[in-house]
Design a protein around this motif. Structure first.
Motif, short mmCIF file in Angstrom:
data_model
loop_
_atom_site.label_atom_id
_atom_site.label_comp_id
_atom_site.label_asym_id
_atom_site.label_seq_id
_atom_site.Cartn_x
_atom_site.Cartn_y
_atom_site.Cartn_z
N GLU A 133 -29.47 -72.19 -33.34
CA GLU A 133 -30.36 -72.93 -34.24
C GLU A 133 -31.11 -71.96 -35.16
O GLU A 133 -31.25 -72.16 -36.37
CB GLU A 133 -31.34 -73.75 -33.39
CG GLU A 133 -32.46 -74.44 -34.14
CD GLU A 133 -31.99 -75.71 -34.83
OE1 GLU A 133 -31.09 -76.37 -34.28
OE2 GLU A 133 -32.51 -76.00 -35.92
N GLN A 134 -31.56 -70.84 -34.57
CA GLN A 134 -32.28 -69.82 -35.35
C GLN A 134 -31.35 -69.14 -36.35
O GLN A 134 -31.75 -68.81 -37.46
CB GLN A 134 -32.88 -68.76 -34.41
CG GLN A 134 -34.00 -69.28 -33.53
CD GLN A 134 -35.22 -69.69 -34.34
OE1 GLN A 134 -35.72 -68.94 -35.16
NE2 GLN A 134 -35.68 -70.92 -34.15
N ASP A 142 -25.95 -71.50 -39.98
CA ASP A 142 -24.49 -71.70 -40.06
C ASP A 142 -23.74 -70.43 -39.70
O ASP A 142 -23.82 -69.42 -40.41
CB ASP A 142 -24.10 -72.09 -41.48
CG ASP A 142 -24.91 -73.28 -41.97
OD1 ASP A 142 -24.79 -74.34 -41.35
OD2 ASP A 142 -25.67 -73.12 -42.94
N GLU A 157 -22.19 -63.62 -37.14
CA GLU A 157 -22.55 -63.58 -38.56
C GLU A 157 -22.86 -64.99 -39.04
O GLU A 157 -22.03 -65.89 -38.92
CB GLU A 157 -21.36 -63.04 -39.39
CG GLU A 157 -20.86 -61.69 -38.95
CD GLU A 157 -21.28 -60.56 -39.88
OE1 GLU A 157 -22.10 -60.82 -40.79
OE2 GLU A 157 -20.78 -59.44 -39.70
N SER A 158 -24.04 -65.15 -39.63
CA SER A 158 -24.35 -66.40 -40.31
C SER A 158 -24.09 -66.19 -41.81
O SER A 158 -23.66 -65.11 -42.21
CB SER A 158 -25.81 -66.78 -40.07
OG SER A 158 -26.65 -65.86 -40.71
N VAL A 159 -24.32 -67.20 -42.61
CA VAL A 159 -24.12 -67.05 -44.05
C VAL A 159 -24.89 -65.83 -44.55
O VAL A 159 -24.40 -65.04 -45.35
CB VAL A 159 -24.60 -68.31 -44.82
CG1 VAL A 159 -24.41 -68.14 -46.31
CG2 VAL A 159 -23.85 -69.54 -44.35
N LYS A 160 -26.10 -65.68 -44.04
CA LYS A 160 -27.01 -64.67 -44.56
C LYS A 160 -26.96 -63.32 -43.87
O LYS A 160 -27.14 -62.30 -44.51
CB LYS A 160 -28.46 -65.20 -44.43
CG LYS A 160 -28.88 -66.11 -45.52
CD LYS A 160 -29.12 -65.37 -46.83
CE LYS A 160 -30.39 -64.51 -46.82
NZ LYS A 160 -30.43 -63.65 -48.01
N ALA A 161 -26.79 -63.31 -42.54
CA ALA A 161 -27.05 -62.05 -41.83
C ALA A 161 -26.18 -61.89 -40.60
O ALA A 161 -25.63 -62.86 -40.07
CB ALA A 161 -28.52 -62.01 -41.41
N ALA A 162 -26.06 -60.63 -40.17
CA ALA A 162 -25.33 -60.31 -38.94
C ALA A 162 -26.33 -60.07 -37.82
O ALA A 162 -27.37 -59.47 -38.03
CB ALA A 162 -24.49 -59.06 -39.16
#
Lengths: 123, 381
Positions: A29-30, A33, A56-61
């Motif tokens: 959740e944190q 995606d 990995e999310s859209v923004k960050a690893a």
């Protein structure tokens, strides 16, 4: 089977000598995606606290640490094609890897579900 | 995730409104900013299909007034400001005396003064630099009591048209009459708005300067429309990356010159010929293509995103460049990035290798934008 949790938001299911590791629903959740999961190599020897995987999310690893020590015997290959399984089913189908436990006493340092819930509520 | 520095962070005029909408707030450019509402992916795709409302009030809004304002600004930027007609906007660069990029900015000739929008993280340094460079007959005012909202997406014009915004004077255009990179003064009831047809997402859209005390009312009216949702900084970043737009402090900074940053279009012809802007000697020595390194777009082969800071390496594993922005493109459903590479490798289609956490990842130099721009341009006659 018993389930344990770390303060790094991983869960560990233990059955005999085998432990299955994933990240918690709170963690997914944190992160948001999830678009890629790098799982460890089968055969790798992990020490508790090692970097074991990367999510990995859209923004960050973000690093995923080895919640317990042991040899990796299986990784969740479904994550390769469908990393979003971690979002939809973090604590079941979205598991990351399985190890053969090398030191069961490490489990004593982990939280049970109730303790983890209290830990998250306090964040 | 939690931090003790929160107390020193400033709050946006819309802070409580964002929280009411369920925003996750993070520190950015000295402010607590909404990074996401329902999720970066959903917000990104919503903006590409409908319209997203972004709070960009952290950015600096500055007015320059005085007879010689355009000439004075031209001493430090390479854009053709004195030729900018009333109601027109230009993207330009604030350059240091050695040609390094101190900031990128939008300059509007309002007809009465020059209105500048500068980056949030650099605004105080920019203002100090302007004040040091500007002659005494040019006055600078920092519009600290104004909020800035960006309405972006293919339905932005349709949405804005529902708000009953009128021109400041009878006979002037309404906001939706504006073309890309045009601006004007408007009234929404008795609230004055400065509206420009611009943004930084690659989409058609508007930036709206509004007195901070009325920002919440405007944001609420826009988000009450079926086309509009509030969108966080996370999606703003993935949208601008898909649009191939460089982000100050990441894809350019004081150590980079404009040609290296692939910003030749910001060096206007007349100004190149005059060569009378800050750092002109160093900047023009590289023009149009005489640089050692160049900012390029990268398509990543595979699904693993590469991130800012990852190393571009040669066949022997030597560091020859760096990734300056990287992420996953929600529109293309694959990872994309921007990087500096040796000019010899900057051609579209060149295969390069990026090393990240000890792993070699193969990438292909790609044309930007990654996703076509959807600007509402004035038709060519």
């Amino acid at each position: 089977m018993s389930r344990y949790f770390t303060d790094e938001h991983e869960w560990v299911d233990v059955e005999g000598d085998t432990a299955t590791v994933g990240i918690t629903d709170y963690a997914q959740e944190q992160l948001g995606d999830i678009v890629f999961v790098e799982t460890p190599e089968v055969g790798a020897a992990l020490e508790q606290g090692d970097d074991a995987a990367v999510v990995e999310s859209v923004k960050a690893a973000s690093d995923v640490y080895a919640a317990v020590s042991g040899e990796v015997i299986e990784v969740n290959e479904a994550l390769e094609d469908e990393p979003a399984l971690v979002n939809s089913s973090a604590e079941e189908d979205g598991w990351f890897f399985r190890v053969t436990l090398s030191d069961k006493s490490e489990l004593d340092d982990l939280m049970d579900e109730k303790a983890y819930k209290a830990f998250v509520d306090g964040l | 995730m939690s931090d003790n520095k929160t107390e020193t962070l400033k709050k946006l005029p819309l802070d409580s409104w964002h929280r009411g909408f369920g925003a996750r707030m993070v520190p950015f450019a000295g402010y607590e900013m909404p990074v996401q509402f329902e999720g970066v992916m959903a917000e990104h795709l919503w903006t590409r299909e409908y319209a997203g409302l972004f709070d960009v009030s952290h950015m600096g809004q500055v007015q320059l007034e005085g007879e010689g304002a355009a000439d004075a600004l031209e001493a430090i930027v390479p854009g053709n400001i004195s030729a900018l007609g009333a109601g027109k906007i230009r993207y330009t660069l604030l350059l240091a005396q050695d040609g390094g990029i101190l900031d990128d900015l939008m300059v509007t000739n309002t007809g009465r003064n020059l209105y500048l929008v500068v980056n949030g993280a650099t605004k105080h340094d920019d203002i100090a630099y302007f004040n040091a460079q500007l002659p005494s007959d040019v006055t600078l005012s920092h519009m600290e009591d104004s909020a800035l909202l960006a309405l972006q997406g293919p339905k932005a014009a349709e949405a804005l048209a529902k708000l009953n915004i009128s021109p400041m004077q009878p006979g002037w255009p309404v906001p939706t009459d504006l073309y890309f990179m045009e601006a004007g003064p408007f009234m929404w009831g008795d609230i004055p708005l400065g509206i420009s047809r611009s943004g930084y997402t690659g989409e058609d859209g508007f930036e709206i300067s509004v007195p901070a005390e009325h920002a919440e009312k405007l944001a609420a009216a826009l988000c009450a429309l079926e086309e509009v949702k509030p969108i966080g900084l996370g999606a703003r970043d993935s949208l601008r990356l898909e649009a191939g737009l460089p982000l100050y402090g990441h894809d350019m900074d004081a150590d980079v010159l404009p040609v290296e940053a692939n910003l030749n279009f910001a060096l206007s012809k007349a100004r190149r010929e005059e060569g009378n802007f800050a750092g002109a000697e160093q900047v023009l020595a590289q023009y149009p293509n005489k640089t050692d390194k160049k900012r390029v777009g990268l398509l990543v082969n595979g699904r693993q995103p590469i991130r800012e800071g990852a190393s571009v390496v040669d066949a022997d594993g030597n560091h020859i460049g760096a990734v300056t922005s990287g992420g996953f493109s929600p529109t293309l459903q694959k990872p994309i990035a921007m990087a500096y590479v040796p000019t010899a490798l900057a051609e579209t289609g060149t295969e390069i290798t990026v090393e990240q956490r000890g792993k070699a990842i193969s990438c292909t130099v790609a044309d930007m934008p990654f996703v076509p721009h959807n600007y509402h341009r004035k038709p060519k006659l």
